[in-house]
Design a protein around this motif. Structure first.
Motif, short mmCIF file in Angstrom:
data_model
loop_
_atom_site.label_atom_id
_atom_site.label_comp_id
_atom_site.label_asym_id
_atom_site.label_seq_id
_atom_site.Cartn_x
_atom_site.Cartn_y
_atom_site.Cartn_z
N SER D 5 0.99 -1.04 -0.15
CA SER D 5 -0.02 -0.14 -0.01
C SER D 5 0.92 1.09 0.13
O SER D 5 1.91 1.29 0.50
CB SER D 5 -0.92 0.05 1.30
OG SER D 5 -1.71 -1.13 1.56
N ARG D 11 -5.02 6.24 -0.70
CA ARG D 11 -4.23 5.14 -0.45
C ARG D 11 -4.29 3.89 -1.40
O ARG D 11 -5.38 3.37 -1.54
CB ARG D 11 -4.44 4.71 0.98
CG ARG D 11 -3.60 3.46 1.27
CD ARG D 11 -3.98 2.97 3.06
NE ARG D 11 -3.21 1.97 3.37
CZ ARG D 11 -1.95 1.98 3.95
NH1 ARG D 11 -1.30 3.36 3.96
NH2 ARG D 11 -1.36 1.14 4.25
N ILE D 12 -3.26 3.72 -2.33
CA ILE D 12 -3.57 2.69 -3.23
C ILE D 12 -2.91 1.22 -2.59
O ILE D 12 -1.96 1.27 -1.56
CB ILE D 12 -2.81 3.12 -4.58
CG1 ILE D 12 -1.22 2.83 -4.28
CG2 ILE D 12 -3.43 4.14 -5.12
CD1 ILE D 12 -0.63 2.97 -5.93
N THR D 13 -3.57 0.26 -2.75
CA THR D 13 -3.05 -1.17 -2.53
C THR D 13 -2.94 -1.74 -3.73
O THR D 13 -4.05 -2.15 -4.38
CB THR D 13 -3.97 -2.11 -1.40
OG1 THR D 13 -4.17 -1.03 -0.44
CG2 THR D 13 -3.33 -3.15 -0.96
N THR D 14 -1.78 -2.36 -4.39
CA THR D 14 -1.50 -3.16 -5.44
C THR D 14 -1.33 -4.58 -5.22
O THR D 14 -0.89 -5.03 -4.14
CB THR D 14 -0.46 -2.41 -6.27
OG1 THR D 14 0.89 -2.97 -5.66
CG2 THR D 14 -0.52 -0.98 -6.59
N PHE D 15 -1.83 -5.28 -6.14
CA PHE D 15 -1.48 -6.68 -6.25
C PHE D 15 -1.50 -7.51 -7.40
O PHE D 15 -1.56 -6.64 -8.51
CB PHE D 15 -2.78 -7.41 -5.53
CG PHE D 15 -4.13 -7.17 -6.15
CD1 PHE D 15 -4.99 -6.31 -5.98
CD2 PHE D 15 -4.24 -8.23 -7.54
CE1 PHE D 15 -6.18 -5.87 -6.80
CE2 PHE D 15 -5.53 -7.79 -8.34
CZ PHE D 15 -6.44 -6.76 -7.84
N VAL D 26 -6.60 -1.42 -5.66
CA VAL D 26 -7.77 -0.79 -4.86
C VAL D 26 -7.17 0.49 -4.44
O VAL D 26 -5.99 0.90 -4.04
CB VAL D 26 -8.06 -1.66 -3.46
CG1 VAL D 26 -8.97 -0.84 -2.70
CG2 VAL D 26 -8.33 -3.14 -3.99
N ASP D 28 -8.23 3.30 -1.99
CA ASP D 28 -9.01 3.96 -0.72
C ASP D 28 -8.75 5.21 -0.46
O ASP D 28 -7.74 6.04 -0.41
CB ASP D 28 -8.87 2.99 0.37
CG ASP D 28 -10.12 2.90 1.30
OD1 ASP D 28 -11.02 3.48 1.15
OD2 ASP D 28 -9.82 2.52 2.59
N LEU D 68 -13.85 -2.27 -10.95
CA LEU D 68 -14.43 -3.54 -10.35
C LEU D 68 -15.41 -2.79 -9.47
O LEU D 68 -16.49 -3.49 -8.99
CB LEU D 68 -13.42 -4.55 -9.79
CG LEU D 68 -12.60 -5.34 -10.54
CD1 LEU D 68 -11.71 -6.21 -9.74
CD2 LEU D 68 -13.51 -6.29 -11.56
N ALA D 69 -15.32 -1.76 -9.05
CA ALA D 69 -15.98 -1.11 -8.04
C ALA D 69 -15.78 0.36 -7.68
O ALA D 69 -14.70 1.01 -7.96
CB ALA D 69 -15.51 -1.81 -6.64
N GLY D 70 -16.72 0.97 -7.12
CA GLY D 70 -16.49 2.33 -6.65
C GLY D 70 -17.40 3.41 -7.53
O GLY D 70 -16.99 4.46 -7.03
N PRO D 80 -14.17 2.39 -2.22
CA PRO D 80 -13.06 2.17 -2.76
C PRO D 80 -13.01 1.93 -4.18
O PRO D 80 -14.10 1.08 -4.88
CB PRO D 80 -12.54 0.87 -2.00
CG PRO D 80 -13.22 0.77 -0.71
CD PRO D 80 -14.49 1.46 -0.93
N ALA D 82 -11.60 -0.14 -7.34
CA ALA D 82 -11.03 -1.24 -7.67
C ALA D 82 -10.60 -1.52 -9.16
O ALA D 82 -11.84 -1.33 -9.88
CB ALA D 82 -11.36 -2.55 -7.03
N LEU D 84 -8.70 -4.09 -12.09
CA LEU D 84 -8.16 -5.19 -12.39
C LEU D 84 -7.55 -5.15 -13.99
O LEU D 84 -8.38 -4.85 -15.09
CB LEU D 84 -9.14 -6.35 -12.25
CG LEU D 84 -8.64 -7.91 -12.78
CD1 LEU D 84 -7.42 -8.24 -11.92
CD2 LEU D 84 -9.64 -8.93 -12.93
#
Lengths: 359, 359, 359, 359
Positions: D5, D11-15, D26, D28, D68-70, D80, D82, D84
């Motif tokens: 993150s 705040r970004i969280t990458t995967f 994501v 947030d 995907l969301a938000g 958030p 998201a 992909l």
């Protein structure tokens, strides 16, 4: 900060709405080398799923999840795990009637006040569907805890005024999944079920209590001041939709007790120091003492009822909200796996935090 | 992580033990330009102070604080505020008898298990003296909240089985500081006092409940998922020594209610949208709705009693712990300002977090 | 958030201004059972102290620190350590002339813009005195690292255009404290000193570079994405007053290199896998590889000069800032212990973070 | 903690890995009510994409992203976001030859040391593909900054020894996207391109420098002690793969300067106070002063070369790593949008943090 993450080291970040593309989560800080048991994750999702029995909502949701990242040859790598559950096709028309009315005790009004915009379809992030992501996170945490023999078992101890008086033992726990209400006493369970059915027929809803026991937690988890183990458990539980109360150990009943009764004397059993009684609920000074941790979570009745309710629209004009759709007459049976998931997240996080004491 | 800090933006970090040089705190994230009211801080410390009445411990503590940093010409500058309360001379000999015994329901055992070392003198960080630092932090937060007209009022609503049945109104609040037990009903207060005195004479202790009301909180505070306003309040309260339960709004009583009764209908009053009832306790979907926030905190009886108790020493050998010293027969009257302080910290933090919604 | 804390697990929070009561810090997350070496802390403070030689400011500061909390029988307990250095009596009149002028390249203007208020006395939090707190934090961290044989050695490698061309070896390191400029080559050191003296006589200041080597760091520290070890070192170093640049390994020089030259081949030495060259500076993919970590920090010339400078006052009207007081002609010799302290904080924090990989 | 993150409020969280299902992120803390410009996100991804020109790798990657969301009715909701990006079908066989050899200066060795397991396919999280997620995050941040007129422009200022001597002006910026090397001087650009092509033919790689200018940043961003604006920029930049150095303002060159030259005099221009020179790079005391912020990031040559290299396998036995596949001869042209993305994340985060100063 915006609060879609939970945990400090084993940290989940959830996303998604019930009427968008889907919901999901990222798990950061998962230890490497764990063989993920997908069936165990599915099992937990099944327990949370709507439509599982006649006393829950008959609405169906897809709970097919996809793992997007973080696994190599079946094992975690230390990289973030990401999961996605796609929503099935939604009929957006369903929610048009809500566009201008604030549903009583829902989040419509507060979201609109906070954000100036609100995804009314299914309640956006306030939808209970968000908890499916928590259940996945908890299911992963639980697999790691099981390697340490730590077990977590929640159950329904009260629905309306129907109450489980006896503290269940290990044998009773075998009954929990035998009835849809998840009460370990089969007699009490059937009374609860009858109550829920009668409430459902009225188009109404009813509150209840989920109790939880965590066993085999090693002594030493929890931080002594602000991050007391009970404080983090309380936050975790009170972050679940509809939760209105939390207590642990003797809890609200300890108010009535004298110190000489409440205090748990230390005794030696074999080579271990244990306590004779456990009014402390396995936590003293904010730190686990090796005894069973137990706590309760009180849930209010679900806000969505099948009755007409007075309310106002966005301009403040009087209006009526009609009950539509298929909702849960009582949330507590499905809250059981959610309570367990949140407990697993807290305990695993504190287990990992505790590893930072040694340089 | 080690959990001696609380808050995300308005963030306090506390330090110190009851038998070291002193205790204190650093406040980071305090807005600049605030004229600090030292008398108001002192007033809150007085309310928490031991020895303030015949129903509290007669032990005396110095509560003279010194501001070490962060003020310029009487105003906050945006730099950290730091406060120190020096301990008065301690007689270390007092605690020698505890060196080898684990006091029942104290933190001696769990600290030793966690850290392998434990400052037995006064309980180290598990000492209630740590809460003086929280009270200072809360007193500063409160001054900032007052500029926004937000008020916080806690009171004792139960001691043992003596219970305040009526919900107090603004007028009753005027009675709170009139008795040492801080119950707004003077009749109930005197029954509570008699109970505490009788318990004290027995050398025993008794539990109780602190209730709290927060008024004039603007709608929109709290984050919808994990950092729900009730979740952060729950964590704050459950981090207070001896707290064993938390609920808000209708709380544990909502378990018995049907949705049609529990739901709070929206109505218009003047130009404002309010709710007709307030079973939600001013929070819906984790976010404040502008109504009064109210919650309860259950406290167990204090662990230190003036009676002999069975226990074990560090090797697990049976031993007896003798009650010595001067301790509180009932913690709730002194917990009132601590509950208020923690509430102030939570509300101010969420007020500041909410400012980050606008770029 | 307001940024007076550093570190995630071993976390320092600093406070205080040069002209208030004092400066200090709280260390949260210090492992228990560490015997604190106060003389070692004092030694690091001496190295940072103003007035230590003719090439630093002649201003005297008290660096007498007091430990306020966290020690029991000489050992850390896992509770927060708190340290305070009291300021000596200040003459507030000294700064009156600055009340209306923005000193060029100081923080006066930006603090005023940010906070609307600025403690002009000594620059408030922008004072270099704040770094004394960092040095204490680093000295504690270092004692823990030494148990793991990890050593940190910084030195001055450039002052103005006077540059240490040769990479110093362990033997050269013995020379660092032999001259006030802290350059390991005594000849280069004396040229540097002459340059600094001549700059001081002009009433001017000059920049320089501090280089640092960390040895015996185990492979595996650092997190692969945002918290790469070099990223956290860069943040740590760039948070030091006057730091304007950071590089590690071959650093800016690697720009000129081809991959076939820059790449560090792996070889086996005894039972260990090491690299033949170390252009990577001991870090690959953000994670330590067991080789020496080395990096450089570039410092601009100190802003306070003994010459008249044009500026504006708060209303924007032209004014002149006169150089007054006693300041450093070159900051790098005194920056050496600060760079080491920040490095110690980063390495220890990552060592503890790494412990969270195992459940 | 595990560091996937970035940012405190925004705040970004990458995967994700380059050879798993896909990569994503994501976000947030994104303010509500922002109309997302998908074309602008796509444009930034195009600039980062491999295969965009003859001087980058010819490998093709899908950069088709899915939200995907938000979003609700085209606008952010405060929930958030998201995203992909699915990976296209991978041929896992490609990496079999690497299973037993540590590639020089790659993360294979350090990941194995840290985690005991390593997803060798494409380097797992150490893959440059991870930066696509950062670019999406930055593109969203940038749209919000643009509403405040803040612009961010990076460019290539050096490749090997080919250096842009002149500081480019606004007009020159128009040339940046005209050549694949992204240098604003077309002549220098063509020399750079020739160098990169010749290096590519050799099967080798070369380093370079990306410079960046941020304009219209309001005065007051950045926190004065550990979270200085330059410290957070440094961390952001040094977290990019292959970055080996960072400086801002006069940077490493300021080492050679005297204070009387380096200091930036304040002057009044119209109603605004500005600085005459800008050696401070728009930041003083860690806080933006309203002038242009500018900084440089040095990149080492890419580790993957098309030449045989000596190394060892997991057991430490000598082996040879053969260059295979299609990789970048010089990373800096594609690093330009990544540097901009990370800068956007830092500036927006500090903009939002700054909003917490007012209660």
């Amino acid at each position: 900060m915006a609060g879609n993450s939970f945990g400090e080291i084993f940290r989940i970040t959830t996303f998604g709405e019930s009427h968008g593309k889907g919901i999901g989560l990222v798990i950061d800080g998962c230890p490497p080398g764990i063989t993920l048991d997908f069936a165990a994750i599915r099992e937990q999702l099944e327990r949370r799923k709507p439509g599982q029995s006649k006393i829950t909502t008959r609405r169906k949701e897809s709970d097919q999840f996809e793992l997007l990242a973080g696994l190599y040859e079946g094992k975690t790598t230390g990289s973030p795990l990401a999961f996605l559950i796609r929503n099935e096709d939604q009929k957006p028309a369903d929610y048009d009637h809500l566009k201008s009315a604030f549903r009583p005790s829902h989040a419509d009004f507060t979201y609109m006040k906070k954000y100036g915009i609100h995804d009314i379809r299914g309640g956006g992030r306030s939808s209970a569907r968000e908890t499916a992501a928590r259940v996945i996170g908890g299911a992963v945490a639980r697999q790691i805890l099981q390697q340490r023999k730590i077990t977590i078992q929640a159950y329904v101890s009260q629905v309306g005024s129907v109450r489980l008086e006896k503290t269940p033992n290990q044998k009773d726990f075998g009954n929990i999944e035998k009835t849809p209400v998840r009460c370990p006493d089969l007699k009490v369970a059937s009374t609860m079920i009858r109550l829920i059915e009668s409430v459902r027929k009225e188009g109404d809803t009813i509150g209840g209590i989920v109790s939880c026991r965590i066993s085999m937690v090693p002594a030493g988890l929890g931080e002594p001041v602000f991050n007391k183990l009970q404080a983090d458990l309380a936050k975790a539980m009170m972050s679940i939709n509809a939760a209105h109360g939390f207590d642990y150990g003797a809890g609200f009943d300890s108010v009535l007790m004298k110190g000489s009764v409440h205090n748990d004397p230390f005794i030696k059993k074999g080579t271990k120091i244990i306590t004779k009684t456990n009014h402390s609920g396995g936590i003293q000074g904010g730190i686990s003492n090796g005894q069973d941790i137990y706590f309760r979570v009180a849930f209010k009745p679900v806000s969505t009822i099948m009755k007409s309710q007075q309310s106002v629209d966005h301009s403040g004009k009087k209006t009526t909200v009609e009950g539509k759709g298929r909702h849960d007459p009582c949330v507590v049976p499905r809250a059981v796996p959610i309570v367990e998931a949140m407990a697993a997240l807290v305990i695993l996080d504190h287990l990992l935090i505790n590893n930072t004491l040694k340089p």
